[in-house]
Design a protein around this motif. Structure first.
Motif, PDB file in Angstrom:
ATOM      1  N   ALA A  94       0.759  -1.450  -0.343  1.00  0.00           N
ATOM      2  CA  ALA A  94      -0.180  -0.262   0.025  1.00  0.00           C
ATOM      3  C   ALA A  94       1.003   1.601  -0.217  1.00  0.00           C
ATOM      4  CB  ALA A  94      -0.797   0.012   1.676  1.00  0.00           C
ATOM      5  N   ALA A  95       1.783   1.357   0.933  1.00  0.00           N
ATOM      6  CA  ALA A  95       2.977   2.275   0.519  1.00  0.00           C
ATOM      7  C   ALA A  95       3.976   2.948  -0.707  1.00  0.00           C
ATOM      8  CB  ALA A  95       3.866   2.239   1.861  1.00  0.00           C
ATOM      9  N   GLY A  96       4.183   1.873  -1.439  1.00  0.00           N
ATOM     10  CA  GLY A  96       5.003   1.155  -1.912  1.00  0.00           C
ATOM     11  C   GLY A  96       6.646   1.671  -1.920  1.00  0.00           C
ATOM     12  N   ARG A  97       6.541   0.353  -1.238  1.00  0.00           N
ATOM     13  CA  ARG A  97       7.837   0.485   0.133  1.00  0.00           C
ATOM     14  C   ARG A  97       8.276  -0.885  -0.127  1.00  0.00           C
ATOM     15  NH1 ARG A  97       5.822   2.320   4.818  1.00  0.00           N
ATOM     16  NH2 ARG A  97       5.634   0.163   5.390  1.00  0.00           N
ATOM     17  N   GLY A  98       9.818  -0.406   0.012  1.00  0.00           N
ATOM     18  CA  GLY A  98      10.956  -1.473  -0.700  1.00  0.00           C
ATOM     19  C   GLY A  98      11.519  -1.610   0.763  1.00  0.00           C
ATOM     20  N   LEU A  99      12.012  -3.375   0.177  1.00  0.00           N
ATOM     21  CA  LEU A  99      12.390  -3.551   1.938  1.00  0.00           C
ATOM     22  C   LEU A  99      13.850  -3.801   1.724  1.00  0.00           C
ATOM     23  CD1 LEU A  99       9.534  -4.820   2.141  1.00  0.00           C
ATOM     24  CD2 LEU A  99      10.596  -7.065   2.489  1.00  0.00           C
ATOM     25  N   TRP A 100      14.917  -3.425   3.122  1.00  0.00           N
ATOM     26  CA  TRP A 100      16.182  -3.942   3.489  1.00  0.00           C
ATOM     27  C   TRP A 100      16.206  -4.694   3.993  1.00  0.00           C
ATOM     28  CZ3 TRP A 100      20.378  -0.138   2.021  1.00  0.00           C
ATOM     29  CH2 TRP A 100      19.763   0.996   2.124  1.00  0.00           C
ATOM     30  N   LEU A 101      17.400  -5.819   3.162  1.00  0.00           N
ATOM     31  CA  LEU A 101      17.255  -7.226   3.447  1.00  0.00           C
ATOM     32  C   LEU A 101      18.539  -7.228   4.004  1.00  0.00           C
ATOM     33  CD1 LEU A 101      14.885  -8.771   0.911  1.00  0.00           C
ATOM     34  CD2 LEU A 101      14.404  -8.317   3.711  1.00  0.00           C
ATOM     35  N   PRO A 102      20.090  -6.581   4.767  1.00  0.00           N
ATOM     36  CA  PRO A 102      20.962  -6.667   5.012  1.00  0.00           C
ATOM     37  C   PRO A 102      21.535  -8.215   5.286  1.00  0.00           C
ATOM     38  CG  PRO A 102      20.455  -6.674   7.142  1.00  0.00           C
ATOM     39  CD  PRO A 102      18.542  -6.459   6.237  1.00  0.00           C
ATOM     40  N   GLU A 103      20.940  -9.377   5.327  1.00  0.00           N
ATOM     41  CA  GLU A 103      21.014 -10.248   4.576  1.00  0.00           C
ATOM     42  C   GLU A 103      21.715  -9.943   3.269  1.00  0.00           C
ATOM     43  OE1 GLU A 103      19.588 -13.081   8.256  1.00  0.00           O
ATOM     44  OE2 GLU A 103      18.496 -13.188   7.119  1.00  0.00           O
ATOM     45  N   ILE A 104      21.056 -10.525   2.341  1.00  0.00           N
ATOM     46  CA  ILE A 104      21.630 -10.499   0.827  1.00  0.00           C
ATOM     47  C   ILE A 104      22.345  -9.482   0.626  1.00  0.00           C
ATOM     48  CG2 ILE A 104      20.040 -11.067  -0.799  1.00  0.00           C
ATOM     49  CD1 ILE A 104      17.527 -11.918   0.308  1.00  0.00           C
ATOM     50  N   GLN A 105      21.932  -8.056   0.399  1.00  0.00           N
ATOM     51  CA  GLN A 105      22.798  -7.205   0.464  1.00  0.00           C
ATOM     52  C   GLN A 105      22.284  -6.096   1.357  1.00  0.00           C
ATOM     53  OE1 GLN A 105      22.232  -6.146  -3.455  1.00  0.00           O
ATOM     54  NE2 GLN A 105      20.605  -5.072  -3.542  1.00  0.00           N
ATOM     55  N   GLY A 106      23.913  -4.909   1.620  1.00  0.00           N
ATOM     56  CA  GLY A 106      22.682  -3.928   2.323  1.00  0.00           C
ATOM     57  C   GLY A 106      23.144  -2.336   1.349  1.00  0.00           C
ATOM     58  N   ALA A 107      22.976  -2.561   0.209  1.00  0.00           N
ATOM     59  CA  ALA A 107      23.465  -1.492  -0.569  1.00  0.00           C
ATOM     60  C   ALA A 107      22.510  -0.515  -1.373  1.00  0.00           C
ATOM     61  CB  ALA A 107      24.225  -1.344  -2.381  1.00  0.00           C
ATOM     62  N   GLU A 108      20.949  -0.822  -1.101  1.00  0.00           N
ATOM     63  CA  GLU A 108      19.538  -0.443  -1.268  1.00  0.00           C
ATOM     64  C   GLU A 108      18.431  -1.127  -1.136  1.00  0.00           C
ATOM     65  OE1 GLU A 108      19.339   0.486  -5.408  1.00  0.00           O
ATOM     66  OE2 GLU A 108      19.939  -1.693  -6.136  1.00  0.00           O
ATOM     67  N   PRO A 109      17.330  -0.457  -0.712  1.00  0.00           N
ATOM     68  CA  PRO A 109      16.105  -1.830  -0.861  1.00  0.00           C
ATOM     69  C   PRO A 109      16.080  -2.161  -2.084  1.00  0.00           C
ATOM     70  CG  PRO A 109      15.619   0.496  -0.018  1.00  0.00           C
ATOM     71  CD  PRO A 109      17.141   0.426  -1.015  1.00  0.00           C
TER      72      PRO A 109
END
Length: 202
Positions: A94-109
């Protein structure tokens, strides 16, 4: 978003497997090398919580993905945190938000569809891990293979997982791919591509 619905479906299939876990089975070995069933379930519940926090806007904080105790009621912990995750995915959509997933990569959501796909894969594969540890994964495999849309979604995410040798070393999420053979379905193919033996037995 249709993928969120498929993810919720995968959560329910995995929850039905976890519902069968009895306290005395929590020390059983699993296909995850060195992990007992309790350790695996604590990892899964911790991932539910981490992905939910990310979906609600948390930044790249690895501590949010830490394993979580399941006590003597792993099924309750799985279902409660799974429901919270589904709600959080809907909020992110609903917010059009991406996810930060630092276990996979931390450069961008990550874009939400990719993040949901990652967790759909984790849900079904770890659901299979639990079922295999309990000695009967056939029901889960049949349920996924019998649903064309869900099986296709699982295989599409699996085929996108990097398979280069440096991505499949000890300490990484998956092992080197195995030959899936000609007789298995799409779930077996996904397992083999991730380095799991579909015929694994304790």
């Amino acid at each position: 978003m249709r993928l969120i619905e498929l993810h919720a479906q995968s959560l329910e299939l995995a929850a039905e497997v976890v519902d069968a876990v009895r306290p005395e089975q929590l020390d059983l070995p699993t296909p995850c090398a060195g992990w007992t069933l309790r350790r695996l379930l604590e990892h899964v519940v911790g991932q539910h919580q981490g992905f939910a926090a990310a979906a609600r806007g948390a930044g790249p904080d690895l501590a949010l993905f830490a394993d979580a105790p399941v006590g003597e009621d792993p099924a309750g912990a799985f279902r409660r945190t799974g429901a919270e995750l589904t709600a959080a995915f809907h909020e992110a959509a609903a917010a059009g938000r991406g996810l930060w997933l630092p276990e996979i990569q931390g450069a961008e959501p990550f874009p939400l569809p990719r993040a949901v796909g990652f967790h759909l894969l984790d849900t079904l594969v770890h659901g299979w891990d639990v079922a295999a540890a309990l000695g009967d994964a056939a029901g889960l495999v049949a349920a996924v293979d019998g649903d064309d849309e869900l099986a296709a979604a699982l295989l599409a995410v699996t085929e996108a997982v990097p398979a280069a040798p440096e991505n499949r070393v000890p300490g990484k999420a998956f092992r080197p791919p195995l030959d899936p053979g000609a007789d298995g379905g799409r779930f077996d193919r996904a397992l083999a591509l991730l380095g799991r033996d579909p015929a694994w037995k304790a």
